[in-house]
Design a protein around this motif. Structure first.
Motif, PDB file in Angstrom:
ATOM      1  N   PRO A  14      20.833  13.552  -1.352  1.00  0.00           N
ATOM      2  CA  PRO A  14      19.459  13.502  -1.861  1.00  0.00           C
ATOM      3  C   PRO A  14      19.364  12.765  -3.194  1.00  0.00           C
ATOM      4  O   PRO A  14      20.373  12.461  -3.823  1.00  0.00           O
ATOM      5  CB  PRO A  14      19.089  14.976  -2.020  1.00  0.00           C
ATOM      6  CG  PRO A  14      20.373  15.699  -2.118  1.00  0.00           C
ATOM      7  CD  PRO A  14      21.384  14.897  -1.361  1.00  0.00           C
ATOM      8  N   ILE A  15      18.155  12.531  -3.608  1.00  0.00           N
ATOM      9  CA  ILE A  15      17.851  11.917  -4.901  1.00  0.00           C
ATOM     10  C   ILE A  15      17.470  13.038  -5.860  1.00  0.00           C
ATOM     11  O   ILE A  15      16.769  13.979  -5.477  1.00  0.00           O
ATOM     12  CB  ILE A  15      16.672  10.930  -4.778  1.00  0.00           C
ATOM     13  CG1 ILE A  15      17.054   9.741  -3.884  1.00  0.00           C
ATOM     14  CG2 ILE A  15      16.208  10.451  -6.150  1.00  0.00           C
ATOM     15  CD1 ILE A  15      15.884   8.822  -3.581  1.00  0.00           C
ATOM     16  N   THR A  16      17.923  12.950  -7.093  1.00  0.00           N
ATOM     17  CA  THR A  16      17.462  13.904  -8.106  1.00  0.00           C
ATOM     18  C   THR A  16      16.729  13.141  -9.202  1.00  0.00           C
ATOM     19  O   THR A  16      17.109  12.035  -9.562  1.00  0.00           O
ATOM     20  CB  THR A  16      18.619  14.717  -8.725  1.00  0.00           C
ATOM     21  OG1 THR A  16      19.568  13.822  -9.272  1.00  0.00           O
ATOM     22  CG2 THR A  16      19.282  15.600  -7.686  1.00  0.00           C
ATOM     23  N   ILE A  17      15.690  13.766  -9.689  1.00  0.00           N
ATOM     24  CA  ILE A  17      14.892  13.214 -10.788  1.00  0.00           C
ATOM     25  C   ILE A  17      14.821  14.283 -11.866  1.00  0.00           C
ATOM     26  O   ILE A  17      14.491  15.435 -11.578  1.00  0.00           O
ATOM     27  CB  ILE A  17      13.469  12.860 -10.321  1.00  0.00           C
ATOM     28  CG1 ILE A  17      13.507  11.745  -9.277  1.00  0.00           C
ATOM     29  CG2 ILE A  17      12.595  12.464 -11.503  1.00  0.00           C
ATOM     30  CD1 ILE A  17      12.151  11.431  -8.673  1.00  0.00           C
ATOM     31  N   THR A  18      15.136  13.907 -13.086  1.00  0.00           N
ATOM     32  CA  THR A  18      15.031  14.834 -14.210  1.00  0.00           C
ATOM     33  C   THR A  18      13.874  14.399 -15.093  1.00  0.00           C
ATOM     34  O   THR A  18      13.821  13.252 -15.544  1.00  0.00           O
ATOM     35  CB  THR A  18      16.340  14.872 -15.021  1.00  0.00           C
ATOM     36  OG1 THR A  18      17.402  15.248 -14.147  1.00  0.00           O
ATOM     37  CG2 THR A  18      16.241  15.865 -16.158  1.00  0.00           C
ATOM     38  N   ASP A  19      12.966  15.320 -15.325  1.00  0.00           N
ATOM     39  CA  ASP A  19      11.822  15.082 -16.188  1.00  0.00           C
ATOM     40  C   ASP A  19      12.239  15.444 -17.613  1.00  0.00           C
ATOM     41  O   ASP A  19      12.442  16.617 -17.930  1.00  0.00           O
ATOM     42  CB  ASP A  19      10.642  15.936 -15.728  1.00  0.00           C
ATOM     43  CG  ASP A  19       9.360  15.640 -16.475  1.00  0.00           C
ATOM     44  OD1 ASP A  19       9.418  15.031 -17.565  1.00  0.00           O
ATOM     45  OD2 ASP A  19       8.293  16.039 -15.972  1.00  0.00           O
ATOM     46  N   LYS A  20      12.365  14.449 -18.469  1.00  0.00           N
ATOM     47  CA  LYS A  20      12.815  14.682 -19.843  1.00  0.00           C
ATOM     48  C   LYS A  20      11.763  15.397 -20.685  1.00  0.00           C
ATOM     49  O   LYS A  20      12.091  16.000 -21.700  1.00  0.00           O
ATOM     50  CB  LYS A  20      13.222  13.364 -20.490  1.00  0.00           C
ATOM     51  CG  LYS A  20      14.471  12.777 -19.864  1.00  0.00           C
ATOM     52  CD  LYS A  20      14.877  11.488 -20.532  1.00  0.00           C
ATOM     53  CE  LYS A  20      16.100  10.914 -19.857  1.00  0.00           C
ATOM     54  NZ  LYS A  20      16.513   9.651 -20.462  1.00  0.00           N
ATOM     55  N   LYS A  21      10.503  15.369 -20.240  1.00  0.00           N
ATOM     56  CA  LYS A  21       9.449  16.063 -20.975  1.00  0.00           C
ATOM     57  C   LYS A  21       9.598  17.575 -20.896  1.00  0.00           C
ATOM     58  O   LYS A  21       9.366  18.272 -21.872  1.00  0.00           O
ATOM     59  CB  LYS A  21       8.063  15.667 -20.448  1.00  0.00           C
ATOM     60  CG  LYS A  21       7.578  14.321 -20.905  1.00  0.00           C
ATOM     61  CD  LYS A  21       6.144  14.119 -20.460  1.00  0.00           C
ATOM     62  CE  LYS A  21       5.572  12.841 -21.010  1.00  0.00           C
ATOM     63  NZ  LYS A  21       4.166  12.664 -20.581  1.00  0.00           N
ATOM     64  N   ASN A  22       9.972  18.068 -19.708  1.00  0.00           N
ATOM     65  CA  ASN A  22      10.073  19.522 -19.547  1.00  0.00           C
ATOM     66  C   ASN A  22      11.474  19.987 -19.153  1.00  0.00           C
ATOM     67  O   ASN A  22      11.703  21.178 -18.974  1.00  0.00           O
ATOM     68  CB  ASN A  22       9.037  20.036 -18.534  1.00  0.00           C
ATOM     69  CG  ASN A  22       9.254  19.493 -17.141  1.00  0.00           C
ATOM     70  OD1 ASN A  22      10.297  18.973 -16.790  1.00  0.00           O
ATOM     71  ND2 ASN A  22       8.223  19.622 -16.320  1.00  0.00           N
ATOM     72  N   GLY A  23      12.403  19.057 -18.998  1.00  0.00           N
ATOM     73  CA  GLY A  23      13.783  19.398 -18.664  1.00  0.00           C
ATOM     74  C   GLY A  23      13.990  19.836 -17.228  1.00  0.00           C
ATOM     75  O   GLY A  23      15.081  20.256 -16.853  1.00  0.00           O
ATOM     76  N   LYS A  24      12.986  19.719 -16.406  1.00  0.00           N
ATOM     77  CA  LYS A  24      13.081  20.156 -15.013  1.00  0.00           C
ATOM     78  C   LYS A  24      13.703  19.055 -14.155  1.00  0.00           C
ATOM     79  O   LYS A  24      13.415  17.869 -14.330  1.00  0.00           O
ATOM     80  CB  LYS A  24      11.690  20.513 -14.491  1.00  0.00           C
ATOM     81  CG  LYS A  24      11.701  21.281 -13.215  1.00  0.00           C
ATOM     82  CD  LYS A  24      10.359  21.932 -12.956  1.00  0.00           C
ATOM     83  CE  LYS A  24      10.510  22.816 -11.736  1.00  0.00           C
ATOM     84  NZ  LYS A  24       9.334  23.553 -11.423  1.00  0.00           N
ATOM     85  N   ARG A  93      16.797   4.944   0.301  1.00  0.00           N
ATOM     86  CA  ARG A  93      17.421   6.271   0.368  1.00  0.00           C
ATOM     87  C   ARG A  93      16.456   7.297   0.944  1.00  0.00           C
ATOM     88  O   ARG A  93      16.818   8.093   1.802  1.00  0.00           O
ATOM     89  CB  ARG A  93      17.892   6.695  -1.014  1.00  0.00           C
ATOM     90  CG  ARG A  93      18.463   8.103  -1.116  1.00  0.00           C
ATOM     91  CD  ARG A  93      19.835   8.289  -0.483  1.00  0.00           C
ATOM     92  NE  ARG A  93      20.834   7.495  -1.139  1.00  0.00           N
ATOM     93  CZ  ARG A  93      21.579   7.882  -2.174  1.00  0.00           C
ATOM     94  NH1 ARG A  93      21.430   9.092  -2.668  1.00  0.00           N
ATOM     95  NH2 ARG A  93      22.460   7.068  -2.700  1.00  0.00           N
ATOM     96  N   LEU A  94      15.203   7.300   0.473  1.00  0.00           N
ATOM     97  CA  LEU A  94      14.220   8.251   1.001  1.00  0.00           C
ATOM     98  C   LEU A  94      13.988   8.023   2.496  1.00  0.00           C
ATOM     99  O   LEU A  94      13.865   8.979   3.262  1.00  0.00           O
ATOM    100  CB  LEU A  94      12.900   8.153   0.235  1.00  0.00           C
ATOM    101  CG  LEU A  94      12.903   8.701  -1.182  1.00  0.00           C
ATOM    102  CD1 LEU A  94      11.548   8.463  -1.844  1.00  0.00           C
ATOM    103  CD2 LEU A  94      13.262  10.177  -1.210  1.00  0.00           C
ATOM    104  N   SER A  95      13.958   6.765   2.905  1.00  0.00           N
ATOM    105  CA  SER A  95      13.781   6.446   4.329  1.00  0.00           C
ATOM    106  C   SER A  95      14.952   6.955   5.153  1.00  0.00           C
ATOM    107  O   SER A  95      14.770   7.529   6.231  1.00  0.00           O
ATOM    108  CB  SER A  95      13.616   4.937   4.527  1.00  0.00           C
ATOM    109  OG  SER A  95      12.459   4.480   3.871  1.00  0.00           O
ATOM    110  N   LEU A  96      16.162   6.773   4.652  1.00  0.00           N
ATOM    111  CA  LEU A  96      17.355   7.262   5.351  1.00  0.00           C
ATOM    112  C   LEU A  96      17.370   8.782   5.417  1.00  0.00           C
ATOM    113  O   LEU A  96      17.715   9.367   6.450  1.00  0.00           O
ATOM    114  CB  LEU A  96      18.624   6.743   4.667  1.00  0.00           C
ATOM    115  CG  LEU A  96      18.907   5.253   4.810  1.00  0.00           C
ATOM    116  CD1 LEU A  96      20.048   4.828   3.889  1.00  0.00           C
ATOM    117  CD2 LEU A  96      19.226   4.888   6.256  1.00  0.00           C
TER     118      LEU A  96
END
Length: 124
Positions: A14-24, A93-96
């Motif tokens: 999977p893909i991970t995204i980290t939001d630096k504004k809230n640390g999530k 990646r999302l398509s796969l």
């Protein structure tokens, strides 16, 4: 012949995204339920290339369903805008991931394997 199952080594990560504004940190992935959710709403992966302005944000939204079910389209669209869209690699990646989930536990190579590990039998 056997049922098609991806091993952990073959599974697309999977893909991970980290939001630096809230640390999530958000994990973008698909399972059978998230694909069903998208399909029930008329989503077709083939339309991402044909109509990207509408369908890329939708693909992004549906990718949140597996691990972040509480995320609304509004919230995912805000993240999408903050990212500035999706890179070619992210779209691929999302398509796969979508295709992987779409095909999991659906394709059986022969009739003998249908219901093999379940408590149902299929006769023809």
């Amino acid at each position: 012949m056997a049922t098609i199952h991806a091993t952990d080594e073959e599974r697309i990560q999977p893909i991970t995204i980290t939001d630096k504004k809230n640390g999530k940190t958000y994990t973008l992935d698909f399972d059978r339920d998230s694909v069903a959710f998208a399909e029930e709403r008329g989503f077709e992966l083939e339309n991402v290339a044909r109509f990207p302005v509408v369908n890329l944000p939708l693909l992004f939204f549906y990718a949140f369903r597996m691990h972040n079910r509480e995320m609304s389209y509004y919230k995912t669209n805000e993240l999408y805008k903050r990212l500035g869209g999706l890179s070619t690699n992210a779209i691929e990646r999302l398509s796969l991931l979508y295709r992987q989930a779409q095909q999991s536990n659906v394709i059986v190579l022969d009739d003998e394997d249908m219901g093999k590990n379940g408590d149902l039998t299929v006769d023809f």
